[in-house]
Design a protein around this motif. Structure first.
Motif, short mmCIF file in Angstrom:
data_model
loop_
_atom_site.label_atom_id
_atom_site.label_comp_id
_atom_site.label_asym_id
_atom_site.label_seq_id
_atom_site.Cartn_x
_atom_site.Cartn_y
_atom_site.Cartn_z
N HIS A 23 -5.89 -11.74 -8.80
CA HIS A 23 -5.99 -11.40 -7.27
C HIS A 23 -7.08 -12.37 -6.50
CE1 HIS A 23 -4.28 -7.73 -9.21
NE2 HIS A 23 -3.56 -7.90 -7.96
N LEU A 42 -3.99 6.13 -5.62
CA LEU A 42 -3.79 6.42 -7.18
C LEU A 42 -4.48 7.38 -7.76
CD1 LEU A 42 -2.70 2.74 -8.28
CD2 LEU A 42 -1.21 4.49 -7.86
N THR A 43 -5.62 7.51 -7.25
CA THR A 43 -6.87 8.44 -7.67
C THR A 43 -7.10 9.37 -6.50
OG1 THR A 43 -7.74 6.33 -9.02
CG2 THR A 43 -9.13 8.35 -8.69
N TRP A 60 -12.23 9.10 -6.32
CA TRP A 60 -12.57 7.58 -6.78
C TRP A 60 -13.97 7.27 -6.22
CZ3 TRP A 60 -14.15 2.66 -5.75
CH2 TRP A 60 -14.23 1.65 -6.76
N ALA A 82 0.80 -0.91 0.06
CA ALA A 82 0.10 -0.02 0.12
C ALA A 82 0.92 1.20 -0.05
CB ALA A 82 -0.98 -0.21 1.28
N VAL A 106 -5.80 -2.63 2.22
CA VAL A 106 -4.65 -2.27 1.26
C VAL A 106 -5.61 -1.67 -0.25
CG1 VAL A 106 -3.03 -3.27 -0.35
CG2 VAL A 106 -3.01 -3.53 2.07
N VAL A 135 -14.33 6.54 -12.05
CA VAL A 135 -13.40 5.55 -12.56
C VAL A 135 -13.93 4.51 -12.36
CG1 VAL A 135 -11.37 4.81 -11.50
CG2 VAL A 135 -11.75 7.23 -11.43
N THR A 143 -4.98 1.83 -1.86
CA THR A 143 -4.34 1.92 -3.10
C THR A 143 -5.31 2.73 -3.92
OG1 THR A 143 -3.30 -0.41 -2.94
CG2 THR A 143 -3.60 0.77 -5.30
N LYS A 144 -6.81 2.68 -3.93
CA LYS A 144 -7.52 3.58 -4.89
C LYS A 144 -7.53 5.06 -4.29
CE LYS A 144 -11.28 0.09 -5.37
NZ LYS A 144 -10.61 -1.05 -4.93
N HIS A 147 -13.94 1.71 -15.55
CA HIS A 147 -13.34 0.34 -15.49
C HIS A 147 -14.24 -0.89 -15.63
CE1 HIS A 147 -9.33 1.04 -14.06
NE2 HIS A 147 -9.50 1.64 -13.15
N SER A 200 -0.30 -7.89 -2.56
CA SER A 200 -0.61 -7.40 -3.64
C SER A 200 -1.11 -5.70 -3.14
CB SER A 200 -1.38 -7.50 -4.70
OG SER A 200 -2.22 -6.90 -5.49
N SER A 201 -0.87 -4.71 -3.92
CA SER A 201 -1.48 -3.34 -3.66
C SER A 201 -2.88 -3.38 -4.27
CB SER A 201 -0.63 -2.37 -4.11
OG SER A 201 -0.45 -2.50 -5.79
N TYR A 202 -3.50 -4.43 -5.03
CA TYR A 202 -4.60 -4.62 -5.55
C TYR A 202 -5.06 -3.23 -6.34
CZ TYR A 202 -4.95 -8.18 -2.32
OH TYR A 202 -4.88 -9.46 -1.45
N PRO A 203 -4.18 -2.97 -7.32
CA PRO A 203 -4.13 -1.86 -8.30
C PRO A 203 -5.27 -1.85 -9.39
CG PRO A 203 -2.16 -3.17 -8.82
CD PRO A 203 -2.84 -3.89 -7.89
N MET A 204 -5.82 -3.05 -9.46
CA MET A 204 -6.26 -3.28 -10.95
C MET A 204 -7.67 -2.33 -11.00
SD MET A 204 -7.22 -5.76 -8.21
CE MET A 204 -8.21 -6.45 -7.36
N PHE A 205 -8.49 -1.83 -10.27
CA PHE A 205 -9.40 -0.84 -10.53
C PHE A 205 -9.33 0.63 -9.78
CE2 PHE A 205 -11.35 -5.15 -10.47
CZ PHE A 205 -11.58 -5.28 -11.89
N ALA A 206 -7.76 0.66 -9.39
CA ALA A 206 -7.80 1.84 -8.37
C ALA A 206 -7.31 3.19 -9.29
CB ALA A 206 -6.66 1.40 -7.47
N TYR A 207 -6.81 2.92 -10.39
CA TYR A 207 -6.25 4.00 -11.08
C TYR A 207 -7.23 4.53 -12.12
CZ TYR A 207 -5.94 0.52 -14.70
OH TYR A 207 -6.20 -0.50 -15.78
N ARG A 208 -6.96 5.80 -12.56
CA ARG A 208 -7.92 6.41 -13.56
C ARG A 208 -7.57 6.04 -15.02
NH1 ARG A 208 -11.39 10.66 -12.97
NH2 ARG A 208 -10.54 11.16 -10.94
N ASP A 230 3.14 -4.97 -9.70
CA ASP A 230 2.24 -6.02 -8.61
C ASP A 230 2.96 -7.19 -8.21
OD1 ASP A 230 -0.08 -6.53 -7.06
OD2 ASP A 230 -1.18 -6.92 -8.70
N SER A 231 2.56 -8.02 -7.09
CA SER A 231 3.18 -9.28 -6.93
C SER A 231 2.22 -10.13 -6.11
CB SER A 231 4.53 -8.96 -5.87
OG SER A 231 5.12 -10.02 -5.82
N PRO A 238 2.16 1.86 -4.15
CA PRO A 238 1.05 1.29 -5.22
C PRO A 238 1.51 1.41 -6.51
CG PRO A 238 0.52 3.45 -4.28
CD PRO A 238 1.61 3.29 -3.56
N THR A 239 2.64 2.05 -6.95
CA THR A 239 2.77 2.17 -8.43
C THR A 239 4.00 1.02 -8.60
OG1 THR A 239 4.24 3.91 -7.89
CG2 THR A 239 2.22 4.71 -8.85
N ILE A 253 7.37 -13.58 -10.60
CA ILE A 253 7.24 -12.56 -9.42
C ILE A 253 7.33 -13.22 -7.92
CG2 ILE A 253 5.53 -10.87 -10.72
CD1 ILE A 253 3.40 -12.50 -9.12
#
Lengths: 148, 292
Positions: free
Chosen positions: B114, B177-178, B182, A21, B169, B187, B173-174, B191, A33-41, A28-29, A24-25, B53
């Motif tokens: 995930h 990043l946003t 959000w 967390a 987490v 957003v 992260t949301k 998605h 995980s930071s669970y970034p899949m739906f977090a960014y615009r 991913d691992s 977040p950029t 990974i």
């Protein structure tokens, strides 16, 4: 001693899970995980895929299993995206891999595989009820090998 | 500190941990069998697509075919030993490592899924705790009526903390990043549209409900707020009792919603097993036992 071990394990796990967390950029691992899949615009939504073309040039969508050998659609999407970002040789290699899978499949009418990217407005795609693509880029094309 | 210790090292019956071992172990075994085609899919992947990974980073190239098949077979045997509690002190950590490796290997081909994160973390916790002190081949009935003990409690609490931390987490992260925007929903709406669009263009099935909902922009702000509330509000579940039931109910509905709107199935939370540590699952086993 048992109690100290329990605390040590739990604190270690918490650190392992929470640490992504803070970055977040970062890539991913798993399983942390930071669970970034739906977090960014999603600013610039491109859809990368491989399509098949028949002898008349008409294009057909290919299933994820033909694109990557897995049924997972997101695996297919990411594989194509990584190949495109990796450059021409990776794009050609992916194209050849898919063409070989087409040849081994029952899709006898397909003659060519094409690695493409299309830029969409995803909202308009559904709201306007037509496949609205603003830009298309063809990265690689290759022939489907014929029968031996 | 004392209060925290009383909560964390709470005396629980050995059967609580045993029932969690059986539930999580049985789910893992089912996952290994039912998703075998996905776990073994790398057998047909081209080696150049390998992007290791996590723990799999120790490999510079993909496993030979026989090694993956062997590891998969071994994991099935170890999962069976885990569920039945056979030679648990050895088989459980071995199973945790094999499941961690297999799941990470599946994620080492460019796409990080995930769906198994929490399952793997729960198996790790259970494998490090005395989870086979009851209802197991190691201790057939010796400890099933043993007094409640903190050594059976900490792992239950750790499973709850792991669950809660994972959702926190995702929420953080949301925001990182946003930002709080959000919560406005745009957003999320993009998605959902992009996910459906990608699935259509890549020749797969998509959620008709999600694609239909995209045209109604005002729907997404409440959905986004609820998503953030479930994720960032997760620590409230650690209070237990009604609060835990409320959060578990909300997060389960959240996963049902994700399934319906995005056609993404998180099987582990959807079965409810991911949240079993918040309850007393041994009571259900005892009821079944009485009926039998």
């Amino acid at each position: 001693m048992r109690r100290a071990r329990a605390y040590l394990i739990c604190c270690g796990l918490i650190y392992w899970i929470l640490e992504p967390a803070w970055r977040p950029t970062a890539p991913d691992s798993f399983p942390a995980s930071s669970y970034p899949m739906f977090a960014y615009r999603p600013e610039d939504p491109w859809v990368f895929t491989v399509v098949g073309a028949d002898s008349s040039g008409k294009e057909h969508r290919l299933s994820p299993s033909l694109i990557t050998g897995s049924h997972e659609v997101m695996q297919a999407a990411t594989t194509v995206q990584l190949a495109i970002f990796a450059g021409e040789s990776a794009q050609s290699r992916l194209c050849r891999d898919v063409a070989e899978r087409i040849a081994a499949s029952e899709l006898e009418t397909l003659r060519q595989a094409k690695v493409i990217g299309q830029r969409f407005d995803p909202i308009r795609y559904f709201v306007d009820e037509q496949p609205f693509s603003t830009v298309r880029f063809d990265y690689a094309a290759c022939d489907v090998p014929g029968p031996e | 500190m004392k209060r925290l210790d009383r909560w964390f090292y709470a005396p629980f019956p050995a059967t609580r941990l045993a029932s969690l071992r059986i539930l999580v172990g049985a789910f893992s075994l089912g996952y290994l069998v039912l998703f075998s085609f996905e776990i073994l899919a790398p057998l047909s992947f081209e080696a150049h697509r390998f992007k290791p990974i996590g723990i799999v980073s120790i490999l510079s190239e993909p496993l030979p075919r026989f090694a993956l098949i062997l590891l998969y077979g071994l994991s099935l045997l170890l999962a069976t030993a885990f569920v039945s509690g056979l030679r648990f002190a050895w088989t459980a950590p071995a199973f945790a490592i094999s499941l961690l490796f297999l799941a990470t290997y599946r994620n080492s081909w460019g796409m990080v899924f995930h769906t198994e994160n929490m399952l793997v973390l729960h198996v790790i916790v259970l494998s490090l705790a005395p989870s086979a002190d009851a209802w197991s081949l190691d201790h057939r009935s010796r400890l099933s009526k043993a007094p409640e003990d903190g050594r059976h409690g900490w792992a239950v609490r750790a499973m709850c903390v792991v669950t809660v931390a994972s959702y926190v987490v995702a929420g953080v992260t949301k925001l990182r990043l946003t930002g709080w925007s959000w919560a406005f929903g745009e957003v999320l709406r993009t998605h959902i549209a992009l996910d459906a669009l990608q699935k259509i263009e890549l020749g797969s099935f998509h959620s008709y409900l999600g694609a239909w909902m995209v045209q109604f922009a005002p729907l997404f702000a409440p959905l986004a707020v609820l998503t953030l509330a479930v994720e960032l509000g997760a620590p409230l579940a650690l209070i237990g009792g009604r609060m835990a039931r409320l959060w578990v109910g909300a997060v389960w509905v959240f996963h049902v919603g994700v399934g319906a709107i995005m056609a993404i199935g998180f099987a582990y939370p959807l079965t409810g097993i991911a949240f079993a540590a918040f309850f007393a699952p041994e009571r259900a086993f005892e009821r079944l036992d009485r009926r039998a």
